[in-house]
Design an enzyme around this catalytic site. Structure first.
Site, PDB file in Angstrom:
ATOM      1  N   GLY A 315       0.814  -1.206   0.000  1.00 19.56           N
ATOM      2  CA  GLY A 315       0.000   0.000   0.000  1.00 19.56           C
ATOM      3  C   GLY A 315       0.844   1.250   0.000  1.00 19.56           C
ATOM      4  O   GLY A 315       1.410   1.616   1.036  1.00 19.56           O
ATOM      5  N   CYS A 322      -3.819   9.593   4.531  1.00 17.66           N
ATOM      6  CA  CYS A 322      -2.511   9.604   3.874  1.00 17.66           C
ATOM      7  C   CYS A 322      -2.557  10.498   2.631  1.00 17.66           C
ATOM      8  O   CYS A 322      -3.481  10.401   1.820  1.00 17.66           O
ATOM      9  CB  CYS A 322      -2.101   8.189   3.485  1.00 17.66           C
ATOM     10  SG  CYS A 322      -0.436   8.096   2.772  1.00 17.66           S
ATOM     11  N   TYR A 409      -7.633  11.714  14.500  1.00 14.24           N
ATOM     12  CA  TYR A 409      -7.139  10.578  13.710  1.00 14.24           C
ATOM     13  C   TYR A 409      -6.111  11.114  12.734  1.00 14.24           C
ATOM     14  O   TYR A 409      -6.446  11.724  11.731  1.00 14.24           O
ATOM     15  CB  TYR A 409      -8.313   9.914  12.980  1.00 14.24           C
ATOM     16  CG  TYR A 409      -7.924   8.826  12.003  1.00 14.24           C
ATOM     17  CD1 TYR A 409      -6.994   7.846  12.339  1.00 14.24           C
ATOM     18  CD2 TYR A 409      -8.512   8.774  10.741  1.00 14.24           C
ATOM     19  CE1 TYR A 409      -6.651   6.847  11.440  1.00 14.24           C
ATOM     20  CE2 TYR A 409      -8.186   7.768   9.837  1.00 14.24           C
ATOM     21  CZ  TYR A 409      -7.252   6.816  10.195  1.00 14.24           C
ATOM     22  OH  TYR A 409      -6.911   5.817   9.308  1.00 14.24           O
ATOM     23  N   MET A 412       0.020   8.432   9.615  1.00 12.25           N
ATOM     24  CA  MET A 412       1.318   8.080  10.189  1.00 12.25           C
ATOM     25  C   MET A 412       2.437   8.966   9.662  1.00 12.25           C
ATOM     26  O   MET A 412       3.484   9.076  10.289  1.00 12.25           O
ATOM     27  CB  MET A 412       1.624   6.607   9.926  1.00 12.25           C
ATOM     28  CG  MET A 412       0.792   5.674  10.791  1.00 12.25           C
ATOM     29  SD  MET A 412       1.285   3.950  10.628  1.00 12.25           S
ATOM     30  CE  MET A 412       0.633   3.552   9.003  1.00 12.25           C
TER      31      MET A 412
END
Length: 507
Positions: A315, A322, A409, A412
């Site tokens: 991915g 993202c 939320y 990363m």
């Protein structure tokens, strides 16, 4: 299928993702109920799953509470790495101890300790009881939260514990068992019921502690028949590391906590630095279970398989928060990425199917249909972040807004996650360090929902139904079907067909 045929079929699916296709029903639906469909699979070569869901190693998704819920339901959670190594190890330890028949290394305290010391230990480790040892290391008693309630911190543990008195069991003395008396769950239940106790220490012939059995854990054995357990009866859990900085220290700490699998997680794993990190990992930790990601092509997969990894994560930028694709223009649609990796490893690189480590499709999972399509395309599991965000089991505090309660939320590769990461790595100014990097993720807000278990059950219900519609009763048999077959494989949808199939989402 030979290399030419594979290339021809793959070309048809270039640029396609989960909602670009649909599967026709196949054969007779033989399922009496959804539960008749077995979903056993693997996250990595030596880490089995009872079902294919994996919670993402994201800052606002997976710590111990989420990992416990995932494993109890048959999947696995990957503990996030945006914290100090000892705290990450602590989260792994909490997960490993959350469900077991026999706790082999129960928390203990010396008989000469104070109630204050005992209370602090209970709080630190999140436990409701401690076994008490005498000066010789033998079992002296049991101390519970009930025993320390309203008791001054300075008082000795010995005055408030339930004492272990050797010889015949006497009223008021601590009830114990030997290993011979714990051969079956029924034996243990009878003893717990007869003595009306919730904790049962297990000792050897010389009264040294072997372990501890909890009535709560026995109840869970019955409540969660799909619980994903290791050979010792502990929950299976994974944790993430990076490929630079403290990654070896972090991996060693995780190994001490008996983590089942370590995930080396970077935006793009096909690089000289990642290969160097894998080799350093192997020098320091041997063949410890290692999954590496993320990747998007068979070429990248082949290179990492040559490094001896036990699993791969697929991915490049498909996740909800993202922004890798938006910022860089680089990525591969998930359905094509998974199909191309799985099929070209066989056709171009001459791997036998059993030589390909399990593939985890990470990102763009929004409903059961996406999971079904990922699995038949070649994935053994799917990693989920957005769908699990905002549930009771996610870390972080919720906050009130006019339209209800919300949770943060963050992606990363967002600035927020980077700050947490650099702080954990000990940088003096983590904010300044994070701002040096181009962010590839954004912070989002999600509404607070109920337990993640409800979402898991809904997703798995759809997956089981999807598999049964293809005339088989197991994920293993489903994955043997050819998604490229012109008659029985994926149907590529035009815009009208996509709207007919998927436009109802959210309505």
């Amino acid at each position: 299928m030979n290399q030419t045929e594979t290339a021809t079929h793959l070309t048809r699916f270039r640029g396609k993702t989960y909602r670009s296709v649909i599967l026709p029903p196949l054969g007779e639906n033989r399922a009496v109920s959804r539960d008749a469909v077995a979903l056993d699979t693997r996250f990595s070569a030596n880490v089995p799953l009872k079902q294919p869901l994996v919670s993402a190693n994201m800052l606002d998704v997976t710590e111990s509470k989420m990992a416990i819920a995932q494993s109890l339901e048959g999947g696995i959670g990957i503990i996030q790495r945006f914290c100090l190594p000892d705290r990450q190890g602590h989260e792994v330890g909490i997960t490993k101890r959350a469900h077991n028949f026999l706790i082999e290394n129960p928390y203990t305290i010396q008989v000469a300790a104070t109630i204050g010391e005992a209370r602090n230990m209970m709080g630190q480790y999140g436990v409701g009881s401690l076994l008490v040892k005498d000066a010789n290391g033998k079992l002296a008693g049991l101390l519970t939260q009930r025993d320390v309630r309203f008791v001054d911190d300075s008082e000795p543990v010995e005055d408030h514990m339930t004492q272990r008195k050797t010889g015949k069991e006497k009223r008021g003395s601590l009830v114990v068992a030997t290993l011979d008396e714990t051969v079956s769950v029924d034996q243990v239940i009878k003893k717990l019921t007869r003595h009306k106790i919730k904790k049962l220490p297990v000792v050897d012939a010389n009264n040294f502690i072997i372990g501890l059995i909890s009535a709560k854990d026995i109840e869970r054995l019955r409540q969660y028949p799909l619980a994903n357990l290791d050979q010792r009866g502990n929950l299976i859990v994974g944790a993430a590391i990076g490929a630079v900085g403290d990654f070896i220290e972090r991996a060693q700490e995780l190994k001490k906590k008996n983590v089942d699998v370590i995930v080396m997680d970077v935006t793009s794993a096909h690089s000289a630095s990642v290969k160097k990190a894998i080799r350093e990992f192997r020098r320091k930790l041997g063949d410890y279970e290692l999954v590496v990601g993320n990747i998007g092509t068979a070429e990248q997969a082949h290179a990492l398989i040559q490094e001896g990894v036990q699993g791969l994560k697929i991915g490049i930028g498909p996740g909800g928060p993202c922004t890798t694709r938006l910022g860089t223009g680089i990525g591969v649609p998930q359905l094509f990425a998974t199909s191309e990796i799985n099929w070209n490893l066989i056709a171009r690189y001459n791997y036998k199917p059993e030589q390909i480590p399990p593939l985890c499709a990470d990102g763009n999972i929004r409903a059961g249909c996406d999971i079904v399509h990922a699995l038949i395309a070649g994935a053994s599991s799917v990693m989920i972040g957005t769908l699990f965000a905002g549930t009771e089991e996610t870390p972080g505090e919720s906050y009130e807004k006019p339209d209800g309660r919300h949770k943060r939320y963050a992606g990363m590769a967002s600035i927020e996650a980077a700050i947490e990461r650099y702080a954990a790595m000990g940088y003096e100014d983590p904010i300044a360090e994070a701002l040096k990097k181009a962010p590839e993720g954004i912070p989002l807000e999600v509404k607070v929902r109920g337990s993640v278990r409800t979402i898991i059950h809904e997703l798995l219900g759809g997956v089981r139904s999807g598999i049964s519609h293809r005339g088989v009763l197991s994920l293993a048999d489903f994955k043997k079907q050819d998604p490229f077959d012109p008659e029985t494989g994926f149907i590529i949808l035009d815009q009208a067909a996509r709207e007919e199939s998927y436009a109802r989402e959210g309505k």
